[in-house]
Design an enzyme around this catalytic site. Structure first.
Site, PDB file in Angstrom:
ATOM      1  N   LEU A 193      38.079 -12.997 -35.825  1.00 56.44           N
ATOM      2  CA  LEU A 193      39.333 -13.028 -36.585  1.00 56.44           C
ATOM      3  C   LEU A 193      40.138 -14.281 -36.265  1.00 56.44           C
ATOM      4  O   LEU A 193      40.138 -14.757 -35.133  1.00 56.44           O
ATOM      5  CB  LEU A 193      40.174 -11.797 -36.262  1.00 56.44           C
ATOM      6  CG  LEU A 193      39.691 -10.448 -36.796  1.00 56.44           C
ATOM      7  CD1 LEU A 193      40.641  -9.361 -36.325  1.00 56.44           C
ATOM      8  CD2 LEU A 193      39.607 -10.464 -38.315  1.00 56.44           C
ATOM      9  N   TYR A 229      50.028 -22.961 -30.496  1.00 54.80           N
ATOM     10  CA  TYR A 229      48.705 -22.438 -30.850  1.00 54.80           C
ATOM     11  C   TYR A 229      47.846 -22.232 -29.597  1.00 54.80           C
ATOM     12  O   TYR A 229      47.208 -21.193 -29.439  1.00 54.80           O
ATOM     13  CB  TYR A 229      48.004 -23.390 -31.822  1.00 54.80           C
ATOM     14  CG  TYR A 229      46.672 -22.879 -32.303  1.00 54.80           C
ATOM     15  CD1 TYR A 229      46.601 -21.939 -33.327  1.00 54.80           C
ATOM     16  CD2 TYR A 229      45.474 -23.323 -31.731  1.00 54.80           C
ATOM     17  CE1 TYR A 229      45.371 -21.461 -33.777  1.00 54.80           C
ATOM     18  CE2 TYR A 229      44.242 -22.847 -32.170  1.00 54.80           C
ATOM     19  CZ  TYR A 229      44.199 -21.924 -33.193  1.00 54.80           C
ATOM     20  OH  TYR A 229      42.990 -21.445 -33.623  1.00 54.80           O
ATOM     21  N   LYS A 253      46.424 -18.595 -28.103  1.00 51.54           N
ATOM     22  CA  LYS A 253      45.025 -18.301 -27.801  1.00 51.54           C
ATOM     23  C   LYS A 253      44.839 -17.978 -26.317  1.00 51.54           C
ATOM     24  O   LYS A 253      44.000 -17.152 -25.953  1.00 51.54           O
ATOM     25  CB  LYS A 253      44.146 -19.488 -28.198  1.00 51.54           C
ATOM     26  CG  LYS A 253      44.020 -19.677 -29.708  1.00 51.54           C
ATOM     27  CD  LYS A 253      43.349 -18.485 -30.379  1.00 51.54           C
ATOM     28  CE  LYS A 253      43.095 -18.732 -31.854  1.00 51.54           C
ATOM     29  NZ  LYS A 253      42.441 -17.575 -32.508  1.00 51.54           N
TER      30      LYS A 253
END
Length: 222
Positions: free
Chosen positions: A74, A126, A130
């Site tokens: 995903l 970002y 993660k």
């Protein structure tokens, strides 16, 4: 005779996920492959069990997470998600919920696509997102957790991503720049990541392992 396994894949319509789905269906290790999706994949295969679900209400479908191996591919973009909150939900909350449901239902292995610079302490949003994803997944009890950290992904996507296309062109023109210490930044094909994930799932590994791009290439090439 080795007992065949069952697998679940999330993100089967994406660049890596679509390649991986075909690997799972074409290989001999899995007798059942469940793909959880929001819309139909428009494909047929005797081993494929397509489950159209609401990712916001995954608890309602807890029984379908009773598999051996889980593959999570995903991910979205800020352009598509519109807001950081929506992107975080897709890139972090959904994978974590999938992992928890799978673990509670006895899944042994969890393999997930993260990002090259994942770091929960990063000042880049970002990379931080993660990194937080990896932290949360690593706390869930599986026999094996495999985290893929590919660099720029190459391949044909359903949607156009200008940044990736520009980067792809750069790598094609200047491949000689990405040697030595810069090798880890070399772009990688989505199908290569998919091949590595498939092979890693067949290894008798325990614990948590992180695979940077260079190692993904090596595993896929074996």
């Amino acid at each position: 005779m080795k007992e065949k396994k069952s697998a679940l894949i999330a993100g089967a319509s994406g660049l890596i996920g679509n390649e991986l789905l075909h690997n799972l269906l074409d290989g001999t290790e899995y007798e059942r492959v469940t793909a959880i999706v929001r819309s139909p994949l428009n494909m047929q295969h005797p081993k494929l069990e397509e489950k159209i679900i609401s990712f916001d209400n995954m608890d309602k479908y807890h029984h379908i997470f009773a598999v051996d191996d889980v593959f999570c591919c995903l991910g979205t973009t800020i352009k598509k998600a519109k807001t950081k909150d929506s992107m975080y939900k897709i890139d972090v909350n959904y994978p974590v919920q999938i992992a928890k449901l799978a673990s509670n239902n006895g899944a042994k292995r969890f393999l997930i696509v993260s990002s090259m610079n994942a770091n929960p302490e990063s000042s880049i949003w970002y990379a931080k997102m993660k990194g937080e994803l990896e932290e949360k997944i690593s706390m869930i009890p599986f026999e094996s957790i495999s985290i893929m950290r590919p660099s720029l992904l190459l391949g044909e996507r359903k949607e156009f991503r200008f940044g990736e296309k520009a980067g792809e062109l750069f790598f094609i023109i200047f491949p000689f720049l990405f040697i030595g210490p810069l090798k880890k930044y070399k772009a990688i094909q989505g199908r290569t990541v998919a091949a590595a994930m498939y092979k890693i799932a067949q290894m008798d590994k325990k614990g948590i392992a992180i695979y940077p791009s260079e190692q993904i290439e090596q595993v896929a090439g074996r």
